[in-house]
Design a protein around this motif. Structure first.
Motif, PDB file in Angstrom:
ATOM      1  N   ILE A 247       0.969  -0.928  -0.086  1.00  0.00           N
ATOM      2  CA  ILE A 247      -0.020   0.053   0.054  1.00  0.00           C
ATOM      3  C   ILE A 247       0.939   1.167   0.059  1.00  0.00           C
ATOM      4  N   GLU A 248       0.635   2.216  -1.023  1.00  0.00           N
ATOM      5  CA  GLU A 248       1.437   3.327  -0.936  1.00  0.00           C
ATOM      6  C   GLU A 248       0.669   4.499  -0.811  1.00  0.00           C
ATOM      7  N   ALA A 249       1.142   5.511   0.063  1.00  0.00           N
ATOM      8  CA  ALA A 249       0.355   6.712   0.397  1.00  0.00           C
ATOM      9  C   ALA A 249       1.051   7.935  -0.471  1.00  0.00           C
ATOM     10  N   TYR A 250       0.303   8.811  -0.840  1.00  0.00           N
ATOM     11  CA  TYR A 250       0.723  10.100  -1.076  1.00  0.00           C
ATOM     12  C   TYR A 250       0.323  11.397  -0.742  1.00  0.00           C
ATOM     13  N   ASP A 251       1.379  12.112  -0.348  1.00  0.00           N
ATOM     14  CA  ASP A 251       1.289  13.392   0.550  1.00  0.00           C
ATOM     15  C   ASP A 251       1.615  14.770  -0.467  1.00  0.00           C
ATOM     16  N   ALA A 252       0.570  15.427  -0.586  1.00  0.00           N
ATOM     17  CA  ALA A 252       0.521  16.657  -1.659  1.00  0.00           C
ATOM     18  C   ALA A 252       1.702  17.769  -1.022  1.00  0.00           C
ATOM     19  N   THR A 253       1.653  17.688   0.317  1.00  0.00           N
ATOM     20  CA  THR A 253       2.518  18.805   0.750  1.00  0.00           C
ATOM     21  C   THR A 253       4.020  18.724   0.457  1.00  0.00           C
ATOM     22  N   ILE A 254       4.292  17.418   0.367  1.00  0.00           N
ATOM     23  CA  ILE A 254       5.790  16.957  -0.013  1.00  0.00           C
ATOM     24  C   ILE A 254       5.957  16.604  -1.327  1.00  0.00           C
ATOM     25  N   ASN A 255       4.586  16.217  -2.039  1.00  0.00           N
ATOM     26  CA  ASN A 255       4.655  15.660  -3.382  1.00  0.00           C
ATOM     27  C   ASN A 255       5.649  14.422  -3.419  1.00  0.00           C
ATOM     28  N   GLU A 256       5.021  13.223  -2.525  1.00  0.00           N
ATOM     29  CA  GLU A 256       5.933  12.235  -2.400  1.00  0.00           C
ATOM     30  C   GLU A 256       5.099  11.132  -2.027  1.00  0.00           C
ATOM     31  N   TRP A 257       5.551   9.711  -2.622  1.00  0.00           N
ATOM     32  CA  TRP A 257       4.789   8.598  -2.335  1.00  0.00           C
ATOM     33  C   TRP A 257       5.583   7.781  -1.450  1.00  0.00           C
ATOM     34  N   LYS A 258       5.202   7.051  -0.466  1.00  0.00           N
ATOM     35  CA  LYS A 258       5.775   6.293   0.415  1.00  0.00           C
ATOM     36  C   LYS A 258       5.010   4.864   0.532  1.00  0.00           C
ATOM     37  N   ILE A 259       5.975   3.926   0.736  1.00  0.00           N
ATOM     38  CA  ILE A 259       5.308   2.717   1.076  1.00  0.00           C
ATOM     39  C   ILE A 259       4.763   2.833   2.478  1.00  0.00           C
ATOM     40  N   GLU A 260       3.432   2.385   2.589  1.00  0.00           N
ATOM     41  CA  GLU A 260       2.876   2.537   4.073  1.00  0.00           C
ATOM     42  C   GLU A 260       2.963   1.091   4.773  1.00  0.00           C
ATOM     43  N   THR A 261       2.769   0.069   4.009  1.00  0.00           N
ATOM     44  CA  THR A 261       2.719  -1.341   4.687  1.00  0.00           C
ATOM     45  C   THR A 261       2.793  -2.269   3.484  1.00  0.00           C
ATOM     46  N   ASN A 262       3.267  -3.479   3.887  1.00  0.00           N
ATOM     47  CA  ASN A 262       2.791  -4.729   3.011  1.00  0.00           C
ATOM     48  C   ASN A 262       1.986  -5.586   3.558  1.00  0.00           C
ATOM     49  N   MET A 263       1.040  -5.862   2.637  1.00  0.00           N
ATOM     50  CA  MET A 263      -0.002  -7.019   3.078  1.00  0.00           C
ATOM     51  C   MET A 263       0.403  -8.341   2.900  1.00  0.00           C
ATOM     52  N   GLU A 264      -0.036  -9.312   3.663  1.00  0.00           N
ATOM     53  CA  GLU A 264       0.158 -10.722   3.610  1.00  0.00           C
ATOM     54  C   GLU A 264      -0.364 -11.262   2.436  1.00  0.00           C
ATOM     55  N   THR A 265      -1.716 -10.826   1.922  1.00  0.00           N
ATOM     56  CA  THR A 265      -2.202 -11.225   0.820  1.00  0.00           C
ATOM     57  C   THR A 265      -2.314 -10.176  -0.175  1.00  0.00           C
ATOM     58  N   PRO A 266      -1.855 -10.797  -1.191  1.00  0.00           N
ATOM     59  CA  PRO A 266      -1.612 -10.076  -2.693  1.00  0.00           C
ATOM     60  C   PRO A 266      -3.008  -9.355  -3.076  1.00  0.00           C
ATOM     61  N   ARG A 267      -3.146  -8.160  -3.673  1.00  0.00           N
ATOM     62  CA  ARG A 267      -4.417  -7.915  -3.917  1.00  0.00           C
ATOM     63  C   ARG A 267      -4.451  -7.104  -5.463  1.00  0.00           C
ATOM     64  N   TRP A 268      -5.047  -7.614  -6.330  1.00  0.00           N
ATOM     65  CA  TRP A 268      -5.126  -7.005  -7.683  1.00  0.00           C
ATOM     66  C   TRP A 268      -6.693  -7.195  -8.146  1.00  0.00           C
ATOM     67  N   GLN A 269      -6.971  -6.236  -8.892  1.00  0.00           N
ATOM     68  CA  GLN A 269      -8.467  -5.957  -9.300  1.00  0.00           C
ATOM     69  C   GLN A 269      -9.428  -6.114  -8.271  1.00  0.00           C
ATOM     70  N   ALA A 270      -9.011  -5.402  -7.137  1.00  0.00           N
ATOM     71  CA  ALA A 270      -9.995  -5.211  -5.885  1.00  0.00           C
ATOM     72  C   ALA A 270     -10.692  -3.729  -6.126  1.00  0.00           C
ATOM     73  N   SER A 271     -11.279  -3.500  -5.101  1.00  0.00           N
ATOM     74  CA  SER A 271     -12.042  -2.052  -5.092  1.00  0.00           C
ATOM     75  C   SER A 271     -12.012  -1.549  -3.643  1.00  0.00           C
ATOM     76  N   VAL A 272     -11.978  -0.242  -3.536  1.00  0.00           N
ATOM     77  CA  VAL A 272     -11.818   0.199  -1.952  1.00  0.00           C
ATOM     78  C   VAL A 272     -12.801   1.392  -2.020  1.00  0.00           C
ATOM     79  N   VAL A 273     -13.136   1.645  -0.699  1.00  0.00           N
ATOM     80  CA  VAL A 273     -13.826   2.738  -0.306  1.00  0.00           C
ATOM     81  C   VAL A 273     -13.114   3.269   0.996  1.00  0.00           C
ATOM     82  N   ALA A 274     -13.418   4.490   1.153  1.00  0.00           N
ATOM     83  CA  ALA A 274     -12.978   5.398   2.352  1.00  0.00           C
ATOM     84  C   ALA A 274     -14.093   5.068   3.256  1.00  0.00           C
ATOM     85  N   LEU A 275     -13.886   4.861   4.725  1.00  0.00           N
ATOM     86  CA  LEU A 275     -14.950   4.814   5.568  1.00  0.00           C
ATOM     87  C   LEU A 275     -14.941   5.896   6.627  1.00  0.00           C
TER      88      LEU A 275
END
Length: 269
Positions: A241-269
């Motif tokens: 999972i990568e996260a982008y912060d516009a204040t520094i215009n930079e992507w960082k790896i947030e975490t590594n999941m145990e289970t690979p995910r591809w063609q999934a969907s996501v919603v913010a709760l």
């Protein structure tokens, strides 16, 4: 909330805590959600379509332990479609129905549990992105059955038709997109690490910092002032999972999941 995916995750649903940076599993979907699309409306999550499917199901976030329930199906089977919320309704655009790439667009009203068609997009697309901003829809990228796309179009329900906008700098198939800080971001795509953003007021695209990994078939959402991009094709991308912060215009790896995910969907709760 990450819903479904491919290669053994078709019914897997997890919630990612962006503060604690950990995942927890909740009730699985009733149906396989490989290449489906999801939205959140009034504390309910709706997940629609996927491989060989026009089935739609819903999870009440106030009763998560009860699990998912089936609601009215879409008119068309849609794999690789894209969705957004328009006036408290779920809009699902394009996709692949097993025979053809679609330009048609359907709108789900959860109050009356019905789907209706609205104006079709100018271009047939799957593996594209769709976002909602200030009561209008914006779709961009994808594949038309022959070629990757860089085109963009918007839909204003007051006008009832789609119109072409400035195309992206790059063709992007299987990208993801979000609205962030009043601009639209086009993220990755097949073979791409690059990211660009669209200024709605000036109708222009500008490149921003690139992802750490090439990502396609990923999904993205905005939480706590950052863009989060989950999974995608490739050994490194699929578990991260990568996260982008516009204040520094930079992507960082947030975490590594145990289970690979591809063609999934996501919603913010």
């Amino acid at each position: 909330m990450i819903v479904g995916g491919y290669r053994g995750t078709e019914t897997l649903v997890q919630i990612y805590d962006v503060v604690g940076k950990h995942l927890r599993k909740i009730k699985s979907t009733l149906y396989e959600r490989d290449g489906s699309t999801s939205v959140k409306i009034n504390n309910h999550v709706y997940s629609a379509g996927g491989a060989r499917s026009k089935i739609v199901e819903c999870l009440n976030l106030n009763q998560v332990n009860v699990g998912w329930n089936k609601v009215a199906s879409m008119k068309e089977q849609r794999w690789g479609a894209a969705s957004a919320v328009l006036n408290d309704q779920m809009c699902v655009a394009g996709g692949w129905n097993g025979r053809n790439v679609l330009s048609s667009v359907e709108l789900y009203n959860p109050v009356v549990n019905t789907w209706t068609n609205i104006a079709s997009m100018k271009t047939k697309r799957y593996g594209h992105a769709l976002v909602s901003y200030n009561g209008c829809l914006y779709t961009f990228g994808g594949w038309d059955g022959s070629n990757p796309l860089n085109s963009m179009e918007s839909f204003d329900p007051r006008e009832g038709k789609w119109k072409s906008l400035k195309p992206m700098n790059e063709e992007r198939n299987a990208l993801c997109g979000v609205v962030y800080n009043d601009e639209i971001y086009a993220i990755g795509g097949k073979g791409l690490r690059s990211v660009e953003r669209y200024n709605i007021r000036t109708n222009t695209w500008t490149k921003v910092s690139s992802l750490k990994h090439v990502r396609w078939g990923s999904c993205a959402c905005v939480v706590n002032g950052k863009i989060y991009v989950i999974g995608g094709d490739g050994n490194d991308a699929s578990k991260s999972i990568e996260a982008y912060d516009a204040t520094i215009n930079e992507w960082k790896i947030e975490t590594n999941m145990e289970t690979p995910r591809w063609q999934a969907s996501v919603v913010a709760l």
